[in-house]
Design a protein around this motif. Structure first.
Motif, PDB file in Angstrom:
ATOM      1  N   LEU A   1      36.800  49.110  31.752  1.00 37.18           N
ATOM      2  CA  LEU A   1      37.653  48.331  32.664  1.00 37.18           C
ATOM      3  C   LEU A   1      36.824  47.598  33.711  1.00 37.18           C
ATOM      4  O   LEU A   1      37.101  46.445  34.039  1.00 37.18           O
ATOM      5  CB  LEU A   1      38.641  49.257  33.377  1.00 37.18           C
TER       6      LEU A   1
ATOM      7  N   GLU B   1      34.034  46.280  33.567  1.00 33.64           N
ATOM      8  CA  GLU B   1      33.354  45.076  33.083  1.00 33.64           C
ATOM      9  C   GLU B   1      34.275  43.857  33.134  1.00 33.64           C
ATOM     10  O   GLU B   1      33.834  42.731  32.929  1.00 33.64           O
ATOM     11  CB  GLU B   1      32.866  45.285  31.637  1.00 33.64           C
ATOM     12  N   HIS B   2      35.564  44.091  33.358  1.00 33.17           N
ATOM     13  CA  HIS B   2      36.527  42.996  33.403  1.00 33.17           C
ATOM     14  C   HIS B   2      37.122  42.809  34.787  1.00 33.17           C
ATOM     15  O   HIS B   2      38.158  42.182  34.934  1.00 33.17           O
ATOM     16  CB  HIS B   2      37.635  43.240  32.376  1.00 33.17           C
TER      17      HIS B   2
ATOM     18  N   THR C   1      36.214  42.223  39.184  1.00 38.40           N
ATOM     19  CA  THR C   1      35.160  41.861  40.124  1.00 38.40           C
ATOM     20  C   THR C   1      34.667  43.140  40.800  1.00 38.40           C
ATOM     21  O   THR C   1      35.287  44.197  40.689  1.00 38.40           O
ATOM     22  CB  THR C   1      35.679  40.888  41.190  1.00 38.40           C
TER      23      THR C   1
ATOM     24  N   GLN D   1      37.172  44.846  42.948  1.00 39.05           N
ATOM     25  CA  GLN D   1      38.327  45.425  42.244  1.00 39.05           C
ATOM     26  C   GLN D   1      38.017  46.750  41.574  1.00 39.05           C
ATOM     27  O   GLN D   1      38.928  47.451  41.145  1.00 39.05           O
ATOM     28  CB  GLN D   1      38.821  44.431  41.186  1.00 39.05           C
TER      29      GLN D   1
ATOM     30  N   VAL E   1      38.505  37.091  47.076  1.00 42.05           N
ATOM     31  CA  VAL E   1      39.492  37.887  46.341  1.00 42.05           C
ATOM     32  C   VAL E   1      39.706  37.324  44.936  1.00 42.05           C
ATOM     33  O   VAL E   1      39.770  38.074  43.962  1.00 42.05           O
ATOM     34  CB  VAL E   1      40.822  37.968  47.119  1.00 42.05           C
ATOM     35  N   THR E   2      39.797  35.993  44.810  1.00 43.89           N
ATOM     36  CA  THR E   2      40.111  35.448  43.483  1.00 43.89           C
ATOM     37  C   THR E   2      38.891  35.333  42.581  1.00 43.89           C
ATOM     38  O   THR E   2      38.967  35.618  41.400  1.00 43.89           O
ATOM     39  CB  THR E   2      40.756  34.054  43.603  1.00 43.89           C
ATOM     40  N   GLU E   3      37.766  34.901  43.157  1.00 43.42           N
ATOM     41  CA  GLU E   3      36.588  34.678  42.312  1.00 43.42           C
ATOM     42  C   GLU E   3      35.583  35.815  42.364  1.00 43.42           C
ATOM     43  O   GLU E   3      34.739  35.942  41.484  1.00 43.42           O
ATOM     44  CB  GLU E   3      35.862  33.391  42.755  1.00 43.42           C
TER      45      GLU E   3
ATOM     46  N   TYR F   1      31.203  39.842  37.712  1.00 45.90           N
ATOM     47  CA  TYR F   1      31.638  41.115  37.138  1.00 45.90           C
ATOM     48  C   TYR F   1      30.420  41.975  36.811  1.00 45.90           C
ATOM     49  O   TYR F   1      29.394  41.433  36.394  1.00 45.90           O
ATOM     50  CB  TYR F   1      32.414  40.879  35.837  1.00 45.90           C
TER      51      TYR F   1
ATOM     52  N   PHE G   1      28.020  43.726  34.489  1.00 49.11           N
ATOM     53  CA  PHE G   1      27.807  43.586  33.048  1.00 49.11           C
ATOM     54  C   PHE G   1      27.971  44.947  32.379  1.00 49.11           C
ATOM     55  O   PHE G   1      28.522  45.062  31.291  1.00 49.11           O
ATOM     56  CB  PHE G   1      26.411  43.022  32.778  1.00 49.11           C
TER      57      PHE G   1
END
Lengths: 393, 160
Positions: free
Chosen positions: A51, A53-54, A56, A59, A315-317, A348, A350
């Motif tokens: 999870l 890895e997907h 940021t 998050q 937050v978004t990127e 993210y 890797f």
């Protein structure tokens, strides 16, 4: 009549109150003696490494709460330290942040050890201790709730700082609590240490030598009870642990009784560290001055368009890191908790590999119980202090 | 002994095996060929006192060759020193010798690496799946394994 020498295979768990979660043990017994024990794990596998890895970097923090759910802030700390190391901003973390992180992780150590003692004693038949420990643990969950809004999954630390400062008046509450700890530990010791039933159930049970423990990778209090004087807080300090005066309890009994005494001594030391950190706590910022990485303070976000844009972008990127790889280990309540992060330059991770102390410590269980009685298996599971959330991830 | 000194000695002993040495954020990573990994690990343990294998894991660099990297995070309890060894593993020949004879703790780590990434460990005493069910197909941590699991709509990212 000839004695029957056939062995019998029995199953314990994954639904069993003494396995502290969904641990399954397949045991081959000769009478009441364990010939072979095989742990089966993975019933709580949620794919946290996959999870992450997907998601940021920010998050992923709430996922770490759910590793060792009895010590969420320790997991948070290991993760944010790893990301800060990857970014190269370790030296820019404000002093107040480091002090509050130490206070909260030491409270977490107390919280984790209290649940360990409560359940360990309950498994061996000492019911009262359970009630006493949960009484103190309740105070810590209250403190958790006041700082983070949650009683268990705190999600309080951020990359570069904290979610928020301590609320007004909480320092006094933490101080009163930390001051009460030595007396409470005295109380638990009064119930157990000299108790003949407790001694019979723990002395000489689950012995493991220092060499065998290092070979199998056991860390933390379980290793220190085998006479190895090693604690990451003192030996590879992080988050300002070098500023505090504390002892690392070491004993050489290698058995369940000494692991119990090491953990109780650690609780006294944690209280000492908390009080020292409170004494040294000065007002100051709770976020590092790295605007590309750190979320801006809430007050700025609602008053200032630039901060609002920053907040939105982070937050978004997410934020990007340099490509590279790092390993960060911390002294979690159960042993060395390590995060190995590989970054490819995107927002993210890797690859994130978590080194959970319980996973490795549990590997020592078969050699600690084989040749001993079935009843000792319960004591050894308790003394290893395993949490399946971090074993299965 | 400094990291550089250790790397020099390692290069002296296994000159043809060491592929690359990288220092990043104060941590040293040595990449070696997989052929003599057991000898290299034994040397690291006996010569430099790296008596604790903190962690062993695999990384999937899908799209590059060799595809996998097996990573050994070592620790010396006496000198409190860390060091990382890595060995590349090809996709077609996803096998490497086990180091569970060097550090017993490698046993479960290698089982996990096999389970989640599909890298086999030669001479491993008990190479079974550990986290996934025994009859599971595929290796979930591979980059080409869908996040949602098999037989489900692929994950399209949180912004779409």
């Amino acid at each position: 009549m000839a004695a029957n020498t056939e062995t019998m295979t029995i199953n314990m768990g994954p639904q069993h109150p003494s396995t502290h979660g969904v641990l399954q043990l397949i045991m081959e017994l000769d009478g009441e003696t364990v010939v072979k024990a095989t742990p089966h794990i993975g019933f709580l596998h949620r794919g946290i490494e996959k999870l992450s890895e997907h998601r940021t970097y920010h998050q992923t923090i709430p996922l770490t709460d759910r590793l060792d759910y009895l010590a969420p802030m320790s997991n948070n700390l290991g993760y944010v330290l790893a990301v800060e190391k990857l970014l190269g901003i370790t030296d820019e973390i404000p002093e107040r942040v480091q002090r509050i992180r130490v206070i909260m992780t030491e409270l977490t150590r107390l919280k984790s050890h209290l649940v360990w003692l409560a359940t360990h004693a309950l498994d061996i038949g000492a019911m009262t201790v359970f009630l006493y420990c949960f009484r103190e643990r309740e105070n810590i969950t209250d403190i958790y709730e006041k700082v983070s809004g949650a009683r268990m999954t705190s999600n309080y630390f951020r990359v570069g700082g904290l979610a928020d400062d301590l609320p007004d008046g909480l320092e006094g509450e933490i101080r009163t609590f930390a001051e009460s700890i030595p007396a409470h530990v005295e109380e638990y010791e009064g119930l157990l240490t000299g108790n003949r039933i407790w001694q019979k159930r723990t002395i000489g049970v689950g012995e493991i030598s220092a060499e065998a423990a290092i070979d199998i990778g056991i860390t933390g209090p379980a290793l220190r009870a085998s006479g190895v004087d090693w604690d990451l807080r003192r030996d590879n300090p992080y988050s300002g642990y070098e500023d505090y005066d504390f002892e690392v309890p070491v004993r050489d009994g290698c058995d369940t009784f000494d692991r119990y005494r090491v953990r109780l001594d650690e609780m006294r030391q944690s209280a000492r560290i908390i009080l020292q950190a409170l004494d040294k706590l000065e007002p100051g910022p709770t976020l590092a001055d790295c605007s590309k990485v750190v979320l801006p303070a809430k007050q700025d976000v609602v008053n200032n368009i630039e901060s609002l844009i920053h907040h939105f972008k982070i937050v978004t990127e997410g934020f990007k890191t340099e490509p590279g790889e790092i390993y960060q280990g911390i002294e979690a309540p159960k042993g060395e908790l390590g995060y190995y992060l590989v970054a490819d330059g995107s927002a993210y991770p890797f690859r994130m590999k978590i080194r959970p102390p319980s996973f490795v410590n549990l590997q020592g269980l078969p050699q600690m119980v084989e040749g001993r009685l079935l009843a000792d298996v319960i004591a050894v599971i308790g003394t290893l202090d395993v949490v399946l959330g971090e074993i299965d991830r | 002994m400094t990291d550089q000194a250790i790397v020099e000695k390692l290069k002296g002993k296994f000159s043809s095996e060491v592929l690359d040495v990288v220092e990043f954020r104060g941590e040293t990573t040595v990449t070696v060929k997989k052929g003599q990994i057991v000898d290299i690990c034994t040397f690291m343990r006996d010569e430099f006192g790296f008596n604790l294998l903190c962690d062993l894991c695999g990384v999937d660099y899908m799209g590059t060759s060799p595809r996998f990297m097996v990573v050994y995070n070592l620790y010396n309890i006496t000198t409190k020193q860390r060091m990382r060894i890595k060995a590349p593993v090809e996709e077609q020949d996803a096998k490497i010798d086990t180091v569970s004879t060097v550090w017993g703790t490698a046993n479960w780590h290698e089982r996990e690496c096999w389970d989640l990434l599909g890298i086999k460990f030669n001479n491993h005493p008990d190479l079974r799946r550990i986290l996934m069910p025994a009859d599971w197909e595929g290796h979930p941590l591979r980059k080409d394994y869908p996040l949602q699991g098999p037989d489900r709509e692929p994950y399209k990212g949180r912004l779409s």
